[in-house]
Design a protein around this motif. Structure first.
Motif, PDB file in Angstrom:
ATOM      1  N   GLY A  29     -37.419  15.980 -31.508  1.00  0.00           N
ATOM      2  CA  GLY A  29     -36.460  16.950 -32.026  1.00  0.00           C
ATOM      3  C   GLY A  29     -35.636  17.632 -30.959  1.00  0.00           C
ATOM      4  O   GLY A  29     -35.333  18.826 -31.068  1.00  0.00           O
ATOM      5  N   LEU A  30     -35.213  16.880 -29.944  1.00  0.00           N
ATOM      6  CA  LEU A  30     -34.487  17.476 -28.816  1.00  0.00           C
ATOM      7  C   LEU A  30     -33.061  17.837 -29.200  1.00  0.00           C
ATOM      8  O   LEU A  30     -32.287  17.000 -29.652  1.00  0.00           O
ATOM      9  CB  LEU A  30     -34.481  16.497 -27.633  1.00  0.00           C
ATOM     10  CG  LEU A  30     -33.662  16.925 -26.409  1.00  0.00           C
ATOM     11  CD1 LEU A  30     -34.221  18.203 -25.795  1.00  0.00           C
ATOM     12  CD2 LEU A  30     -33.602  15.801 -25.381  1.00  0.00           C
ATOM     13  N   SER A  31     -32.729  19.093 -28.983  1.00  0.00           N
ATOM     14  CA  SER A  31     -31.352  19.561 -29.130  1.00  0.00           C
ATOM     15  C   SER A  31     -30.977  20.332 -27.874  1.00  0.00           C
ATOM     16  O   SER A  31     -31.818  21.000 -27.268  1.00  0.00           O
ATOM     17  CB  SER A  31     -31.194  20.473 -30.358  1.00  0.00           C
ATOM     18  OG  SER A  31     -31.420  19.756 -31.557  1.00  0.00           O
ATOM     19  N   LYS A  32     -29.703  20.227 -27.494  1.00  0.00           N
ATOM     20  CA  LYS A  32     -29.231  20.928 -26.308  1.00  0.00           C
ATOM     21  C   LYS A  32     -27.802  21.385 -26.522  1.00  0.00           C
ATOM     22  O   LYS A  32     -26.928  20.608 -26.927  1.00  0.00           O
ATOM     23  CB  LYS A  32     -29.289  20.022 -25.077  1.00  0.00           C
ATOM     24  CG  LYS A  32     -28.811  20.684 -23.803  1.00  0.00           C
ATOM     25  CD  LYS A  32     -29.716  21.834 -23.368  1.00  0.00           C
ATOM     26  CE  LYS A  32     -29.244  22.449 -22.077  1.00  0.00           C
ATOM     27  NZ  LYS A  32     -30.151  23.555 -21.635  1.00  0.00           N
ATOM     28  N   SER A  33     -27.582  22.679 -26.268  1.00  0.00           N
ATOM     29  CA  SER A  33     -26.242  23.254 -26.375  1.00  0.00           C
ATOM     30  C   SER A  33     -25.874  23.940 -25.073  1.00  0.00           C
ATOM     31  O   SER A  33     -26.732  24.534 -24.408  1.00  0.00           O
ATOM     32  CB  SER A  33     -26.177  24.268 -27.523  1.00  0.00           C
ATOM     33  OG  SER A  33     -26.415  23.644 -28.772  1.00  0.00           O
ATOM     34  N   PHE A  34     -24.620  23.845 -24.710  1.00  0.00           N
ATOM     35  CA  PHE A  34     -24.067  24.602 -23.598  1.00  0.00           C
ATOM     36  C   PHE A  34     -23.048  25.560 -24.201  1.00  0.00           C
ATOM     37  O   PHE A  34     -21.938  25.159 -24.554  1.00  0.00           O
ATOM     38  CB  PHE A  34     -23.414  23.674 -22.575  1.00  0.00           C
ATOM     39  CG  PHE A  34     -24.393  22.738 -21.897  1.00  0.00           C
ATOM     40  CD1 PHE A  34     -25.180  23.175 -20.840  1.00  0.00           C
ATOM     41  CD2 PHE A  34     -24.522  21.433 -22.335  1.00  0.00           C
ATOM     42  CE1 PHE A  34     -26.078  22.317 -20.221  1.00  0.00           C
ATOM     43  CE2 PHE A  34     -25.415  20.562 -21.723  1.00  0.00           C
ATOM     44  CZ  PHE A  34     -26.196  21.018 -20.661  1.00  0.00           C
ATOM     45  N   GLY A  35     -23.465  26.803 -24.371  1.00  0.00           N
ATOM     46  CA  GLY A  35     -22.640  27.741 -25.103  1.00  0.00           C
ATOM     47  C   GLY A  35     -22.522  27.308 -26.551  1.00  0.00           C
ATOM     48  O   GLY A  35     -23.521  27.023 -27.208  1.00  0.00           O
ATOM     49  N   ALA A  36     -21.301  27.200 -27.040  1.00  0.00           N
ATOM     50  CA  ALA A  36     -21.087  26.784 -28.431  1.00  0.00           C
ATOM     51  C   ALA A  36     -21.039  25.266 -28.576  1.00  0.00           C
ATOM     52  O   ALA A  36     -20.969  24.745 -29.690  1.00  0.00           O
ATOM     53  CB  ALA A  36     -19.793  27.390 -28.951  1.00  0.00           C
ATOM     54  N   HIS A  37     -21.086  24.556 -27.450  1.00  0.00           N
ATOM     55  CA  HIS A  37     -20.955  23.102 -27.499  1.00  0.00           C
ATOM     56  C   HIS A  37     -22.335  22.455 -27.595  1.00  0.00           C
ATOM     57  O   HIS A  37     -23.151  22.547 -26.673  1.00  0.00           O
ATOM     58  CB  HIS A  37     -20.235  22.603 -26.251  1.00  0.00           C
ATOM     59  CG  HIS A  37     -20.064  21.118 -26.194  1.00  0.00           C
ATOM     60  ND1 HIS A  37     -19.588  20.375 -27.257  1.00  0.00           N
ATOM     61  CD2 HIS A  37     -20.317  20.222 -25.197  1.00  0.00           C
ATOM     62  CE1 HIS A  37     -19.534  19.100 -26.924  1.00  0.00           C
ATOM     63  NE2 HIS A  37     -19.985  18.973 -25.680  1.00  0.00           N
ATOM     64  N   GLU A  38     -22.602  21.781 -28.731  1.00  0.00           N
ATOM     65  CA  GLU A  38     -23.869  21.106 -28.929  1.00  0.00           C
ATOM     66  C   GLU A  38     -23.756  19.667 -28.417  1.00  0.00           C
ATOM     67  O   GLU A  38     -22.971  18.870 -28.933  1.00  0.00           O
ATOM     68  CB  GLU A  38     -24.252  21.113 -30.412  1.00  0.00           C
ATOM     69  CG  GLU A  38     -25.680  20.653 -30.670  1.00  0.00           C
ATOM     70  CD  GLU A  38     -26.085  20.783 -32.127  1.00  0.00           C
ATOM     71  OE1 GLU A  38     -27.259  21.067 -32.394  1.00  0.00           O
ATOM     72  OE2 GLU A  38     -25.201  20.599 -33.001  1.00  0.00           O
ATOM     73  N   VAL A  39     -24.549  19.333 -27.398  1.00  0.00           N
ATOM     74  CA  VAL A  39     -24.476  18.025 -26.757  1.00  0.00           C
ATOM     75  C   VAL A  39     -25.464  17.044 -27.372  1.00  0.00           C
ATOM     76  O   VAL A  39     -25.144  15.866 -27.551  1.00  0.00           O
ATOM     77  CB  VAL A  39     -24.730  18.152 -25.237  1.00  0.00           C
ATOM     78  CG1 VAL A  39     -24.687  16.793 -24.554  1.00  0.00           C
ATOM     79  CG2 VAL A  39     -23.707  19.090 -24.609  1.00  0.00           C
ATOM     80  N   LEU A  40     -26.674  17.515 -27.695  1.00  0.00           N
ATOM     81  CA  LEU A  40     -27.698  16.679 -28.315  1.00  0.00           C
ATOM     82  C   LEU A  40     -28.185  17.349 -29.589  1.00  0.00           C
ATOM     83  O   LEU A  40     -28.388  18.571 -29.611  1.00  0.00           O
ATOM     84  CB  LEU A  40     -28.879  16.468 -27.360  1.00  0.00           C
ATOM     85  CG  LEU A  40     -28.599  15.683 -26.072  1.00  0.00           C
ATOM     86  CD1 LEU A  40     -29.793  15.755 -25.137  1.00  0.00           C
ATOM     87  CD2 LEU A  40     -28.239  14.234 -26.387  1.00  0.00           C
ATOM     88  N   ARG A  41     -28.388  16.549 -30.654  1.00  0.00           N
ATOM     89  CA  ARG A  41     -28.812  17.100 -31.936  1.00  0.00           C
ATOM     90  C   ARG A  41     -30.044  16.358 -32.459  1.00  0.00           C
ATOM     91  O   ARG A  41     -29.961  15.193 -32.844  1.00  0.00           O
ATOM     92  CB  ARG A  41     -27.682  17.003 -32.971  1.00  0.00           C
ATOM     93  CG  ARG A  41     -26.596  18.024 -32.788  1.00  0.00           C
ATOM     94  CD  ARG A  41     -25.633  18.041 -33.982  1.00  0.00           C
ATOM     95  NE  ARG A  41     -24.873  16.791 -34.065  1.00  0.00           N
ATOM     96  CZ  ARG A  41     -23.769  16.555 -33.356  1.00  0.00           C
ATOM     97  NH1 ARG A  41     -23.329  17.463 -32.501  1.00  0.00           N
ATOM     98  NH2 ARG A  41     -23.129  15.412 -33.490  1.00  0.00           N
ATOM     99  N   ASN A  42     -31.174  17.009 -32.401  1.00  0.00           N
ATOM    100  CA  ASN A  42     -32.401  16.536 -33.054  1.00  0.00           C
ATOM    101  C   ASN A  42     -32.725  15.074 -32.699  1.00  0.00           C
ATOM    102  O   ASN A  42     -32.964  14.248 -33.569  1.00  0.00           O
ATOM    103  CB  ASN A  42     -32.275  16.693 -34.566  1.00  0.00           C
ATOM    104  CG  ASN A  42     -33.629  16.585 -35.262  1.00  0.00           C
ATOM    105  OD1 ASN A  42     -34.657  16.953 -34.692  1.00  0.00           O
ATOM    106  ND2 ASN A  42     -33.625  16.087 -36.489  1.00  0.00           N
ATOM    107  N   VAL A  43     -32.758  14.794 -31.402  1.00  0.00           N
ATOM    108  CA  VAL A  43     -33.043  13.440 -30.926  1.00  0.00           C
ATOM    109  C   VAL A  43     -34.552  13.250 -30.789  1.00  0.00           C
ATOM    110  O   VAL A  43     -35.231  14.071 -30.154  1.00  0.00           O
ATOM    111  CB  VAL A  43     -32.357  13.176 -29.568  1.00  0.00           C
ATOM    112  CG1 VAL A  43     -32.773  11.818 -29.009  1.00  0.00           C
ATOM    113  CG2 VAL A  43     -30.841  13.255 -29.716  1.00  0.00           C
TER     114      VAL A  43
END
Length: 276
Positions: A29-43
């Motif tokens: 369930g990896l998710s990663k955001s930089f500020g408002a920018h979501e780079v990875l969603r529930n991987v």
């Protein structure tokens, strides 16, 4: 000549037997955001011990960010990454598991010879006497067919040779997990094939778990046990190369087999802009 130091008794770190067994990598369930920018969603995915897993996807899809999570250079916004059952975000994991990352640009030190680039990690961590270090370095150079390059500076080498030196430097660390970031970028087709063969051969020789981030279709379909495709931060699929070749998903076929369409609206807009 290679820069050498007198032999000294190994420290306790070098006396301890290094675990060389391959490790598993698990992403939940990896998710990663930089500020408002979501780079990875529930991987979520798992890489088995000793497997070659290739991660593909368009530029900006989050591949390199995911790689940084595995080596602990980024912490998840949500979810978890474990290597050999240990939290990848915990700095202690990098000491418990032997990981080596081959950077896209090689990240070699031009101020050091090829030999000293390979010996640096072993010397800094006092992993053996200078004689033992010399044996490991020259063994890695031989595997990568770089015996005649040990006295040269990386600046004197071709792009393909620099890639091979970077792989050799990772190899002397005796890793359980090898990670490659675009290992065939900026290489001609012949050298790309050579690097791909080296990655596959090292996996066979050392049983190391291997994760490769790449745009290279031939590499992925030629050496991977499985391939994951990221698009817009989401994991689209995980499949074997044979399954990908048979896929009827237009997103996959368009990515793996792009077609040049000179009648497309985008091309016509470019042509109009050039003549206006």
């Amino acid at each position: 000549m290679p820069n050498t130091k007198p032999d000294a008794a190994p420290t306790s770190a070098s006396q301890t037997k290094r675990d060389e067994s391959p490790v598993a990598v698990r992403i939940e369930g990896l998710s990663k955001s930089f500020g408002a920018h979501e780079v990875l969603r529930n991987v979520s995915l798992e890489v088995a011990p000793g497997e070659i897993f290739v991660l593909m996807g368009p530029s900006g899809s989050g591949k390199s960010v995911l790689l940084k999570h595995i080596v602990g250079l980024e912490a998840p916004s949500a979810g978890r990454v474990t290597v050999d059952g240990l939290d990848a975000a915990d700095p202690a994991t990098r000491h418990a598991v032997h990981m080596a990352l081959v950077f896209q640009a090689g990240a070699l030190f031009n101020s050091l010879s090829v030999y000293d680039n390979l010996a640096l990690y072993l010397r800094e961590h006092r992993l053996g006497t200078e004689t033992q270090i010399r044996e490991k370095v020259r063994h890695a150079l031989k595997i990568l067919s770089l015996e005649n390059a040990e006295r040269k500076s990386p600046a004197e080498l071709s792009g393909g040779m620099r890639k091979r030196v970077a792989i050799a430097r990772a190899l002397v660390m005796e890793p359980q997990l090898m990670l490659y970031d675009e290992p065939t970028s900026e290489l001609d087709p012949i050298m790309s094939a050579t690097i791909s063969e080296i990655i596959a051969t090292l996996k066979t020789q050392t049983r190391v778990t291997t994760i490769v981030v790449s745009h290279d279709r031939d590499l992925a379909l030629g050496i991977a046990d499985r391939v994951g495709i990221l698009m817009q931060g989401e994991l689209l699929t995980i499949a074997t190369p044979a399954e990908l070749r048979r896929s009827t998903d237009p997103r996959i076929s368009d990515f793996l087999n792009p077609q040049i369409n000179l009648s497309s609206p985008r091309f016509k807009q470019l042509e109009t802009a050039k003549t206006s």
